[in-house]
Design a protein around this motif. Sequence first.
Motif, PDB file in Angstrom:
ATOM      1  N   HIS A 144       5.955  -5.859 -16.335  1.00  0.00           N
ATOM      2  CA  HIS A 144       5.200  -6.480 -17.484  1.00  0.00           C
ATOM      3  C   HIS A 144       4.558  -5.023 -18.422  1.00  0.00           C
ATOM      4  O   HIS A 144       4.049  -5.398 -19.389  1.00  0.00           O
ATOM      5  N   LYS A 145       4.873  -4.048 -17.883  1.00  0.00           N
ATOM      6  CA  LYS A 145       3.991  -2.687 -18.404  1.00  0.00           C
ATOM      7  C   LYS A 145       4.935  -2.313 -19.331  1.00  0.00           C
ATOM      8  O   LYS A 145       6.113  -2.483 -19.442  1.00  0.00           O
ATOM      9  N   ASP A 146       4.344  -1.174 -20.405  1.00  0.00           N
ATOM     10  CA  ASP A 146       5.127  -0.633 -21.419  1.00  0.00           C
ATOM     11  C   ASP A 146       5.463   0.655 -20.723  1.00  0.00           C
ATOM     12  O   ASP A 146       5.093   1.708 -21.013  1.00  0.00           O
ATOM     13  N   LEU A 147       6.673   0.629 -20.411  1.00  0.00           N
ATOM     14  CA  LEU A 147       7.410   1.784 -19.580  1.00  0.00           C
ATOM     15  C   LEU A 147       7.561   2.980 -20.505  1.00  0.00           C
ATOM     16  O   LEU A 147       7.442   4.336 -20.089  1.00  0.00           O
ATOM     17  N   PRO A 148       7.951   3.101 -21.953  1.00  0.00           N
ATOM     18  CA  PRO A 148       7.892   3.924 -22.746  1.00  0.00           C
ATOM     19  C   PRO A 148       6.752   4.838 -22.922  1.00  0.00           C
ATOM     20  O   PRO A 148       6.687   5.931 -22.869  1.00  0.00           O
ATOM     21  N   SER A 149       5.584   4.016 -23.080  1.00  0.00           N
ATOM     22  CA  SER A 149       4.204   4.664 -23.052  1.00  0.00           C
ATOM     23  C   SER A 149       4.192   5.344 -21.547  1.00  0.00           C
ATOM     24  O   SER A 149       3.395   6.479 -21.558  1.00  0.00           O
ATOM     25  N   MET A 150       4.314   4.980 -20.621  1.00  0.00           N
ATOM     26  CA  MET A 150       4.259   5.581 -19.267  1.00  0.00           C
ATOM     27  C   MET A 150       5.088   6.665 -19.073  1.00  0.00           C
ATOM     28  O   MET A 150       4.859   7.515 -18.347  1.00  0.00           O
ATOM     29  N   LEU A 151       6.303   6.655 -19.942  1.00  0.00           N
ATOM     30  CA  LEU A 151       7.133   8.084 -19.773  1.00  0.00           C
ATOM     31  C   LEU A 151       6.413   9.053 -20.492  1.00  0.00           C
ATOM     32  O   LEU A 151       6.267  10.140 -20.207  1.00  0.00           O
ATOM     33  N   ASN A 152       5.769   8.798 -21.831  1.00  0.00           N
ATOM     34  CA  ASN A 152       4.932   9.737 -22.292  1.00  0.00           C
ATOM     35  C   ASN A 152       3.765  10.239 -21.696  1.00  0.00           C
ATOM     36  O   ASN A 152       3.580  11.472 -21.858  1.00  0.00           O
ATOM     37  N   SER A 153       3.296   9.461 -20.800  1.00  0.00           N
ATOM     38  CA  SER A 153       2.091   9.929 -20.116  1.00  0.00           C
ATOM     39  C   SER A 153       2.532  10.576 -18.634  1.00  0.00           C
ATOM     40  O   SER A 153       1.655  10.995 -17.989  1.00  0.00           O
ATOM     41  N   GLY A 154       3.546  10.434 -18.505  1.00  0.00           N
ATOM     42  CA  GLY A 154       4.124  11.090 -17.007  1.00  0.00           C
ATOM     43  C   GLY A 154       3.933  10.141 -15.931  1.00  0.00           C
ATOM     44  O   GLY A 154       4.028  10.558 -14.756  1.00  0.00           O
ATOM     45  N   GLN A 155       3.658   8.898 -16.258  1.00  0.00           N
ATOM     46  CA  GLN A 155       3.395   8.030 -14.980  1.00  0.00           C
ATOM     47  C   GLN A 155       4.739   7.453 -14.555  1.00  0.00           C
ATOM     48  O   GLN A 155       4.888   6.947 -13.397  1.00  0.00           O
TER      49      GLN A 155
ATOM     50  N   PRO B  13       4.871   8.118  -8.051  1.00  0.00           N
ATOM     51  CA  PRO B  13       5.926   9.054  -8.554  1.00  0.00           C
ATOM     52  C   PRO B  13       6.833   9.561  -7.375  1.00  0.00           C
ATOM     53  O   PRO B  13       7.984   9.521  -7.473  1.00  0.00           O
ATOM     54  N   GLU B  14       6.358   9.729  -5.812  1.00  0.00           N
ATOM     55  CA  GLU B  14       7.173  10.267  -5.116  1.00  0.00           C
ATOM     56  C   GLU B  14       8.069   9.214  -4.529  1.00  0.00           C
ATOM     57  O   GLU B  14       9.328   9.726  -4.350  1.00  0.00           O
ATOM     58  N   VAL B  15       7.710   7.951  -4.624  1.00  0.00           N
ATOM     59  CA  VAL B  15       8.838   6.867  -4.527  1.00  0.00           C
ATOM     60  C   VAL B  15       9.928   6.536  -5.457  1.00  0.00           C
ATOM     61  O   VAL B  15      11.132   6.414  -5.287  1.00  0.00           O
ATOM     62  N   GLN B  16       9.556   7.021  -6.704  1.00  0.00           N
ATOM     63  CA  GLN B  16      10.383   6.916  -7.758  1.00  0.00           C
ATOM     64  C   GLN B  16      11.385   8.196  -7.581  1.00  0.00           C
ATOM     65  O   GLN B  16      12.512   7.800  -8.008  1.00  0.00           O
ATOM     66  N   VAL B  17      10.903   8.965  -7.168  1.00  0.00           N
ATOM     67  CA  VAL B  17      12.224  10.132  -6.668  1.00  0.00           C
ATOM     68  C   VAL B  17      13.212   9.625  -5.699  1.00  0.00           C
ATOM     69  O   VAL B  17      14.330   9.823  -5.904  1.00  0.00           O
TER      70      VAL B  17
ATOM     71  N   PRO C  73       0.847  -1.145   0.019  1.00  0.00           N
ATOM     72  CA  PRO C  73       0.180  -0.078   0.090  1.00  0.00           C
ATOM     73  C   PRO C  73       0.855   1.264  -0.083  1.00  0.00           C
ATOM     74  O   PRO C  73       1.951   1.173   0.556  1.00  0.00           O
ATOM     75  N   ASP C  74       0.185   2.263  -0.541  1.00  0.00           N
ATOM     76  CA  ASP C  74       1.096   3.672  -0.790  1.00  0.00           C
ATOM     77  C   ASP C  74       1.288   4.085   0.486  1.00  0.00           C
ATOM     78  O   ASP C  74       2.613   4.649   0.998  1.00  0.00           O
ATOM     79  N   THR C  75       0.736   3.960   1.611  1.00  0.00           N
ATOM     80  CA  THR C  75       0.902   4.421   3.046  1.00  0.00           C
ATOM     81  C   THR C  75       2.098   3.574   3.633  1.00  0.00           C
ATOM     82  O   THR C  75       2.544   4.270   4.858  1.00  0.00           O
ATOM     83  N   LEU C  76       2.466   2.620   3.177  1.00  0.00           N
ATOM     84  CA  LEU C  76       3.363   1.666   3.943  1.00  0.00           C
ATOM     85  C   LEU C  76       4.799   1.414   3.120  1.00  0.00           C
ATOM     86  O   LEU C  76       5.534   1.116   3.655  1.00  0.00           O
ATOM     87  N   ILE C  77       4.617   2.097   2.020  1.00  0.00           N
ATOM     88  CA  ILE C  77       5.789   1.642   0.909  1.00  0.00           C
ATOM     89  C   ILE C  77       6.980   2.424   1.444  1.00  0.00           C
ATOM     90  O   ILE C  77       8.138   1.763   1.316  1.00  0.00           O
ATOM     91  N   ASP C  78       7.176   3.378   1.927  1.00  0.00           N
ATOM     92  CA  ASP C  78       8.105   4.140   2.505  1.00  0.00           C
ATOM     93  C   ASP C  78       8.896   3.597   3.429  1.00  0.00           C
ATOM     94  O   ASP C  78      10.081   3.136   3.406  1.00  0.00           O
ATOM     95  N   SER C  79       8.037   3.090   4.496  1.00  0.00           N
ATOM     96  CA  SER C  79       8.731   2.352   5.490  1.00  0.00           C
ATOM     97  C   SER C  79       9.123   1.181   5.389  1.00  0.00           C
ATOM     98  O   SER C  79      10.110   0.473   5.659  1.00  0.00           O
ATOM     99  N   GLU C  80       8.185   0.294   4.341  1.00  0.00           N
ATOM    100  CA  GLU C  80       8.928  -0.987   4.000  1.00  0.00           C
ATOM    101  C   GLU C  80      10.101  -1.082   3.092  1.00  0.00           C
ATOM    102  O   GLU C  80      10.877  -1.755   3.227  1.00  0.00           O
TER     103      GLU C  80
ATOM    104  N   GLU D 117       7.544  -5.487 -10.560  1.00  0.00           N
ATOM    105  CA  GLU D 117       6.465  -4.710 -11.091  1.00  0.00           C
ATOM    106  C   GLU D 117       6.827  -3.109 -10.535  1.00  0.00           C
ATOM    107  O   GLU D 117       6.064  -2.309  -9.962  1.00  0.00           O
ATOM    108  N   ILE D 118       7.985  -2.728 -11.111  1.00  0.00           N
ATOM    109  CA  ILE D 118       8.609  -1.358 -10.972  1.00  0.00           C
ATOM    110  C   ILE D 118       7.608  -0.130 -11.503  1.00  0.00           C
ATOM    111  O   ILE D 118       7.717   0.640 -10.787  1.00  0.00           O
ATOM    112  N   GLY D 119       6.909  -0.340 -12.530  1.00  0.00           N
ATOM    113  CA  GLY D 119       6.036   0.430 -12.966  1.00  0.00           C
ATOM    114  C   GLY D 119       4.924   0.760 -11.990  1.00  0.00           C
ATOM    115  O   GLY D 119       4.009   1.688 -12.424  1.00  0.00           O
ATOM    116  N   GLU D 120       4.613   0.068 -10.899  1.00  0.00           N
ATOM    117  CA  GLU D 120       3.482   0.326  -9.912  1.00  0.00           C
ATOM    118  C   GLU D 120       4.026   1.381  -8.927  1.00  0.00           C
ATOM    119  O   GLU D 120       3.125   1.848  -7.875  1.00  0.00           O
TER     120      GLU D 120
END
Length: 520
Positions: A339-350, A304-308, A259-266, A298-301
């Motif tokens: 399994h996601k299309d990361l180049p498409s996610m780049l174009n959409s800002g995800q 954005p703030e955790v990506q930073v 969950p997003d609320t736990l990912i930083d701690s994990e 599943e790095i595409g999941e």
Amino acid sequence: MNENQFFRDITLKICGSLEIEKALGDCLGLIREMIPLESAALATYDPGMRISSVLAAATDQVSELSSVQVRQSRNTHGKIISWYGNREFAATVRCVERILEDDVIAPVADKMGTPDSSAMQMFLKLQGRMLGSLVLIRGEIAPYDNEQARLLSLLNEPFAIALSNYLRFRELNRLKELLEDDSRYFQDELKRKAGAEVVGADFGLKPVIDQVRQVAPLNSPVLLLGETGTGKEVIANLIHNLSNRRNGPFIQVNCGAIPDTLIDSELFGHVKGAFTGASFQRRGRFERAHGGTIFLDEIGELPPEVQVRLLRVLQERYIERVGGDEPVDVDIRIIAATHKDLPSMLNSGQFREDLYYRLRVFPINIPPLRQRRSDIPSLAHYFIQKKSMDMGIADAPIIDSNSLQLLMSYDWPGNVRELENSIERALILRTGDMLDFSELGAGLGAADSKAGPKRLLDSINAAGSLGLDEMIAGHISHALDITGGKVHGPDGAAGLLKINPSTLRNKMKKLGIPFGRKRY
């Protein structure tokens, strides 16, 4: 109170408890009988990180542990080291007229919200080892004199001993908590196979394995690409086991399952008291992977703030726990998968472009199972053996030729994972020595059912030698069905199977396969 009594009473108080905040509070009143003060604090200094850490603070009203930490400037660091290195006993205590104007104390006092005051700082050493310091805050601008500094210096050894005992006690508690934490964590990890067997390494996955052998000895990040269920975790594990980090930990993180609320701690861990329920310090997955490999599935999941923050880990090679500001160095190798299309996610800002190119140093594409049908018989045999053992089946069943034909003809949208689940389901439902995959046939689309002999023949040619007589017999039977029972000639079964006709006839006799008129 004379000096001897002063020294004796303070020594008994400060060395009488491993609860350093309580011992410091108990000493406050006794010290005040000889030296005016309002509060006191014990701190350590880490020369490698240049960090001053306040361990305990005490006033008349309260004495408590502290977690205040401040990174000192390089100039201040040089001053602190020179004071610790001074062998003159009088130099272990220094008088500070105004703490908010002092290079060493001001950053800490500012963070603690301490008002301006005069102070004394006594540097604590034991057997030549730097430990920390005791700071007395007067509570007003009235500088201490040399006589008061001399009296405080009498307490150098008992305070150094007390601080050393506390630091050792704290380290023992830290190690105890780490062992308990590791025990909880690895109990869940024991079920995962330590070294996964790569089925198909010599057939459909051979190009992938060749890439793995190229990159495994390096520390470069690897990005695994492929559909869900293609075995990305197995490939990541193989990279780790073939690397120089094989003796270190292999930590897997499913980024989409936290969950997003736990990912930083994990991922980054937290300090005690960082949030409600944080009753002890906890290491995150990056810290656990120190000296080894972390697999970010599943790095595409990732939000954005955790990506930073992940990008910062890749760039700086350190993390900061939630609720803490002390950097923690991490030596890790990162393997990411999606399994996601990361180049498409780049174009959409995800997905961040800078993070994408940091991770995509060495991309490996894992083909879906429908593009490597030659692996299906080997995978089926492997899963039958594995699942039979897990389920306590003494004699593993076999797959008849019709069932194998069905497995080879199916497109497996769920890839290897779907095949594994189908094998397990067939084992559960079996009523004899053979496995039944008739339910799988209902899932074949119209295009699959009308694919005809060519598709079946492609599957047969791709499968090669299976090592099981029943499967070989099934392949030969399929080829004979396609050729109408003809063995010899360019359109005969021997030609399709690419073997000598005499060799084929010998195999058919050995396996009891009829041919010619006997077959029909």
